[in-house]
Design an enzyme around this catalytic site. Structure first.
Site, PDB file in Angstrom:
ATOM      1  N   ARG A   1     -11.526   1.676  -9.347  1.00 45.64           N
ATOM      2  CA  ARG A   1     -10.640   2.825  -9.542  1.00 45.64           C
ATOM      3  C   ARG A   1     -10.852   3.422 -10.942  1.00 45.64           C
ATOM      4  NH1 ARG A   1      -4.757   1.720  -6.670  1.00 45.64           N
ATOM      5  NH2 ARG A   1      -5.584   1.183  -4.609  1.00 45.64           N
TER       6      ARG A   1
ATOM      7  N   ASN B   1     -10.441  -3.179  -6.667  1.00 40.15           N
ATOM      8  CA  ASN B   1      -9.639  -2.204  -7.415  1.00 40.15           C
ATOM      9  C   ASN B   1     -10.210  -1.879  -8.792  1.00 40.15           C
ATOM     10  OD1 ASN B   1      -6.400  -3.290  -6.102  1.00 40.15           O
ATOM     11  ND2 ASN B   1      -7.781  -1.670  -5.404  1.00 40.15           N
TER      12      ASN B   1
ATOM     13  N   ASP C   1       0.840  -1.197   0.000  1.00 43.39           N
ATOM     14  CA  ASP C   1       0.000   0.000   0.000  1.00 43.39           C
ATOM     15  C   ASP C   1       0.879   1.253   0.000  1.00 43.39           C
ATOM     16  OD1 ASP C   1      -2.246   1.536   0.029  1.00 43.39           O
ATOM     17  OD2 ASP C   1      -2.829   1.088   2.087  1.00 43.39           O
ATOM     18  N   GLY C   2       0.398   2.307  -0.641  1.00 41.89           N
ATOM     19  CA  GLY C   2       1.071   3.593  -0.566  1.00 41.89           C
ATOM     20  C   GLY C   2       1.693   4.090  -1.848  1.00 41.89           C
ATOM     21  N   ASN C   3       1.460   3.412  -2.962  1.00 44.61           N
ATOM     22  CA  ASN C   3       2.071   3.850  -4.228  1.00 44.61           C
ATOM     23  C   ASN C   3       1.608   5.245  -4.644  1.00 44.61           C
ATOM     24  OD1 ASN C   3       3.437   1.421  -4.447  1.00 44.61           O
ATOM     25  ND2 ASN C   3       1.920   0.495  -5.810  1.00 44.61           N
ATOM     26  N   ASN C   4       0.298   5.486  -4.548  1.00 47.24           N
ATOM     27  CA  ASN C   4      -0.226   6.796  -4.952  1.00 47.24           C
ATOM     28  C   ASN C   4       0.285   7.910  -4.047  1.00 47.24           C
ATOM     29  OD1 ASN C   4      -1.677   5.830  -7.141  1.00 47.24           O
ATOM     30  ND2 ASN C   4      -3.535   5.483  -5.959  1.00 47.24           N
ATOM     31  N   ARG C   5       0.324   7.642  -2.752  1.00 49.06           N
ATOM     32  CA  ARG C   5       0.811   8.652  -1.808  1.00 49.06           C
ATOM     33  C   ARG C   5       2.294   8.932  -2.040  1.00 49.06           C
ATOM     34  NH1 ARG C   5      -1.506   6.129   3.631  1.00 49.06           N
ATOM     35  NH2 ARG C   5      -2.077   4.432   2.212  1.00 49.06           N
ATOM     36  N   TRP C   6       3.048   7.893  -2.386  1.00 43.02           N
ATOM     37  CA  TRP C   6       4.469   8.083  -2.688  1.00 43.02           C
ATOM     38  C   TRP C   6       4.627   9.004  -3.900  1.00 43.02           C
ATOM     39  CZ3 TRP C   6       7.697   7.232  -6.811  1.00 43.02           C
ATOM     40  CH2 TRP C   6       9.073   7.208  -6.550  1.00 43.02           C
TER      41      TRP C   6
ATOM     42  N   SER D   1     -10.226  -7.389  -5.884  1.00 39.12           N
ATOM     43  CA  SER D   1     -11.508  -7.397  -6.587  1.00 39.12           C
ATOM     44  C   SER D   1     -12.118  -6.006  -6.608  1.00 39.12           C
ATOM     45  CB  SER D   1     -12.466  -8.370  -5.898  1.00 39.12           C
ATOM     46  OG  SER D   1     -11.922  -9.674  -5.837  1.00 39.12           O
TER      47      SER D   1
ATOM     48  N   HIS E   1       3.043   3.584  -8.985  1.00 37.14           N
ATOM     49  CA  HIS E   1       2.822   2.158  -9.204  1.00 37.14           C
ATOM     50  C   HIS E   1       4.060   1.505  -9.820  1.00 37.14           C
ATOM     51  CE1 HIS E   1      -1.274   2.329  -7.927  1.00 37.14           C
ATOM     52  NE2 HIS E   1      -1.644   3.150  -8.894  1.00 37.14           N
TER      53      HIS E   1
END
Length: 260
Positions: free
Chosen positions: A78, A75, A27-32, A73, A44
């Protein structure tokens, strides 16, 4: 390594107890990406690139099995552009990593639904599974279009159909029978579940299989989950006392001493 073998001792600073099977909610790709003023796709992509280093560290430590929650499932809800980008990343990962996985003795398998994935991606997944099937050092399982509730319902449906056909008696529907029909029936249940980015929930991941796993939550965003973070997670696991609903001998001894 056979299923009856004891996992080897961990390398480096981790030397007491090593989980045989580690499951990870990445978790955290978008926040990164936002922290680095980049688009979501860059986050991502960085997350995918993190997989190689993390897998290498777990291999050094003696972890036999790693299961990654890559796409749930839910996702599919998005934005379509993000979903398309994720599917492209999965496809590119398969193109670029098969040789490295073979070199490192990693067997790659997928769990989850396959009816909603493109034929092109399915073909690459099948090829990757076949190309790495002889590898025995490490098992890497990628949960793609996976949901724990779906997994349990799907297993229950299979058992119900067997009962309806007269192939199984209702009283033979046991926990063991259901577990044998889960998408992870070829694996031992995870010993350790890691979730990054400061979240403290399972998000429908391996709901049945994680019943007695140890949990490790950290604030590091997935692209920042490096060798040091792996060591911290393994140290935390090594400090746990796993009871599986029972009682350790030391606890019984202390209770007997108190009564004496």
């Amino acid at each position: 390594m056979s299923s009856d073998d004891t996992p080897p001792a961990a390398a480096g600073d981790v030397s007491v107890t090593v989980p045989r099977h580690v499951a990870i909610i990445m978790d955290g790709n978008n926040r990164w990406a936002k922290r680095h003023n980049l688009k979501d796709y860059a986050g991502h992509k960085a997350g995918v690139e993190t997989i190689r280093g993390v897998l290498d560290e777990f291999q050094k430590a003696g972890v036999e099995i790693v299961t990654l929650f890559a796409f749930s499932s839910e996702n599919w809800k998005r934005p379509s552009g993000e979903v398309t980008a994720l599917m492209k990343l999965f496809s590119n990962y398969l193109d670029s990593e098969i040789r490295k996985l073979n070199q490192d003795g990693v067997r790659l398998r997928f769990i989850g639904r396959r009816d909603r994935l493109s034929k092109t991606l399915l073909k690459k997944m099948d090829y990757a599974e076949q190309a790495t099937r002889a590898n025995r050092r490490t098992s890497l399982n990628i949960a793609l279009d996976y949901g724990g509730q779906w997994d349990i319902a799907n297993a229950a449906r299979q058992l119900a159909e067997e009962v309806a056909r007269g192939e199984r008696a209702p009283d033979s529907v046991t926990e063991e029978a259901l577990a044998e029909r889960l998408s992870t029936s070829h694996l031992p249940d995870p010993d350790l579940c890691i979730r990054t980015a400061g979240e403290h929930r399972l998000s429908n991941f391996l709901l049945w299989q994680l019943a007695y796993a140890e949990y490790y939550f950290c604030d590091a965003l997935w692209p920042d989950f490096d060798a040091e973070q792996v060591q911290l997670a393994l140290r935390s696991f090594a400090d746990r006392e796993r009871r599986f609903g029972g009682r350790l001998d030391t606890d019984q001894s202390d209770e007997d001493h108190e009564r004496a």
